[in-house]
Design an enzyme around this catalytic site. Structure first.
Site, PDB file in Angstrom:
ATOM      1  N   ASP A  69       0.836  -1.198   0.000  1.00  0.00           N
ATOM      2  CA  ASP A  69       0.000   0.000   0.000  1.00  0.00           C
ATOM      3  C   ASP A  69       0.878   1.259   0.000  1.00  0.00           C
ATOM      4  OD1 ASP A  69       0.876  -0.157   2.599  1.00  0.00           O
ATOM      5  OD2 ASP A  69      -1.094   0.098   3.524  1.00  0.00           O
ATOM      6  N   SER A  70       2.196   1.058   0.025  1.00  0.00           N
ATOM      7  CA  SER A  70       3.126   2.170  -0.214  1.00  0.00           C
ATOM      8  C   SER A  70       2.866   2.789  -1.582  1.00  0.00           C
ATOM      9  CB  SER A  70       4.583   1.688  -0.128  1.00  0.00           C
ATOM     10  OG  SER A  70       4.776   0.535  -0.928  1.00  0.00           O
ATOM     11  N   ASP A 108      -1.164  -6.036  -0.254  1.00  0.00           N
ATOM     12  CA  ASP A 108      -1.508  -5.396   1.021  1.00  0.00           C
ATOM     13  C   ASP A 108      -3.006  -5.165   1.139  1.00  0.00           C
ATOM     14  OD1 ASP A 108       0.633  -5.073   2.707  1.00  0.00           O
ATOM     15  OD2 ASP A 108       1.248  -3.139   1.879  1.00  0.00           O
ATOM     16  N   LYS A 138      -1.390  -9.335   2.762  1.00  0.00           N
ATOM     17  CA  LYS A 138      -0.616  -8.928   3.942  1.00  0.00           C
ATOM     18  C   LYS A 138      -1.460  -7.939   4.728  1.00  0.00           C
ATOM     19  CE  LYS A 138       3.175  -6.075   3.671  1.00  0.00           C
ATOM     20  NZ  LYS A 138       2.721  -4.898   4.442  1.00  0.00           N
ATOM     21  N   GLU A 207       9.154  -4.514  10.175  1.00  0.00           N
ATOM     22  CA  GLU A 207       9.601  -3.226   9.618  1.00  0.00           C
ATOM     23  C   GLU A 207      10.159  -2.325  10.718  1.00  0.00           C
ATOM     24  OE1 GLU A 207       6.788  -1.140   7.141  1.00  0.00           O
ATOM     25  OE2 GLU A 207       8.087   0.618   6.972  1.00  0.00           O
TER      26      GLU A 207
HETATM   27  O1  KIV Z   1       3.533  -1.096   1.642  1.00  0.00           O
HETATM   28  C1  KIV Z   1       4.677  -1.566   1.558  1.00  0.00           C
HETATM   29  O2  KIV Z   1       5.431  -1.343   0.593  1.00  0.00           O
HETATM   30  C2  KIV Z   1       5.134  -2.393   2.661  1.00  0.00           C
HETATM   31  C3  KIV Z   1       6.603  -2.648   2.742  1.00  0.00           C
HETATM   32  C4  KIV Z   1       7.241  -1.441   3.294  1.00  0.00           C
HETATM   33  C5  KIV Z   1       6.918  -3.861   3.511  1.00  0.00           C
HETATM   34  O3  KIV Z   1       4.377  -2.794   3.466  1.00  0.00           O
END
Ligand code: KIV
Length: 292
Positions: A69-70, A108, A138, A207
């Protein structure tokens, strides 16, 4: 509407015809670690991907691709991951599945799509898996999320946990500082990791945790622990692709910049602009001639 199409390699710009390859599976990733206290033979490689073409480029080198979700910050320029929607995750998740052939794709669950109840989490995760073709989801959170992870795992939805610094909790945490610096925090992170692993997560992302906690977590749980800003003590590593490619001016201390892509894009764009303005582009090489 379903977003699961296959990539048409005859018409796509991203045209390589993939060599036949079997996709890795959730059980193969889980089996890379024999159990608590055991070291993996080879660290697990994970990167984020958000588009089909980037997935194609990363896929041969990775064990897992994470549609994080980044993407809220990386792709959409949002200030945090909080506004990211299920629609966004499904659209980008389907693109990454289309562009990958080997890696286990993990998507995510965005903020607000799973926290209310296990039933809400199941409905959101089922939508993600149906619409994208990905293998797993995730979700962020420790002990409080363990019943939800158990609920999903018992219903055939593979889950990766995410503990330590959990960016969706930025408002509660007050920032993105590394976790595990106080004794209380240290105990909490270890309890979170155990609870999530015992609930049935097949892997964990840890993290922004200090090295001794990362080592303790990795030793304590049976499933693989993938670190980001969590030292070399973990069973694998993940980075945000745009960070490691040098797409942003500033990156966190734990990021290694493997390229300076932003600089190279800037040079290419400036060269193009100059050539258009002084009529050096296009030349006859880039021009269709009439056939008479
Ligand atoms: O959203 C994301 O990219 C993540 C990573 C930082 C593990 O959760």
């Amino acid at each position: 509407m379903s977003t699961t199409f296959t990539l048409d390699t005859a018409t796509s710009r991203a045209n390589p015809t993939p060599a036949p390859v079997r996709r890795l599976t959730v059980p193969t990733i889980r089996a890379r670690k024999a159990g608590a206290g055991e070291a993996v033979a080879e660290p697990i490689v994970m990167l984020t991907a958000y588009t089909a073409r980037m997935a194609q480029l990363l896929d041969p080198h990775c064990d897992m691709l994470l549609v994080g979700d980044s993407l809220g910050q990386v792709i959409y320029g949002l200030p945090t991951t909080i506004p990211v929607s299920l629609d966004m995750m499904c659209a980008h998740g389907a693109a990454v599945v289309r562009g990958s052939y080997r890696s286990v794709v993990v998507i995510d669950m965005p903020f607000g799509s799973y926290e209310a109840s296990p039933e809400q989490a199941f409905a959101s995760a089922a939508r993600i898996l149906k619409e994208t073709g990905a293998a797993a989801v995730k979700l962020e959170g420790g002990e409080a999320m363990a019943p939800t992870i158990a609920f999903l795992a018992a219903r055939g939805i593979p889950v990766v946990g995410h503990i330590g610094l959990t960016p969706q909790a930025v408002n509660a945490l007050g920032g993105y500082a590394a976790r595990g610096r106080s004794e209380a925090e240290e105990g909490k992170i270890l309890c979170d990791a155990r609870a999530v692993a015992d609930a049935g997560a097949f892997a964990l992302v840890a993290e922004g945790v200090v090295e001794p906690i990362a080592a303790a977590v990795t030793h304590a749980v049976a499933c693989p622990v993938i670190g980001i800003g969590a030292s070399a003590a973990c069973d694998g590593q993940v980075l945000v692709i745009d960070d490691m490619l040098g797409m942003f001016e500033r990156t966190a201390r734990f990021v290694k910049r493997y390229d300076e892509l932003a600089e190279r894009v800037t040079v290419a764009a400036a060269t193009y602009a100059g050539e258009v303005r002084n009529r050096a582009f296009p030349t006859s090489d880039q021009t269709y001639a009439a056939k008479r």
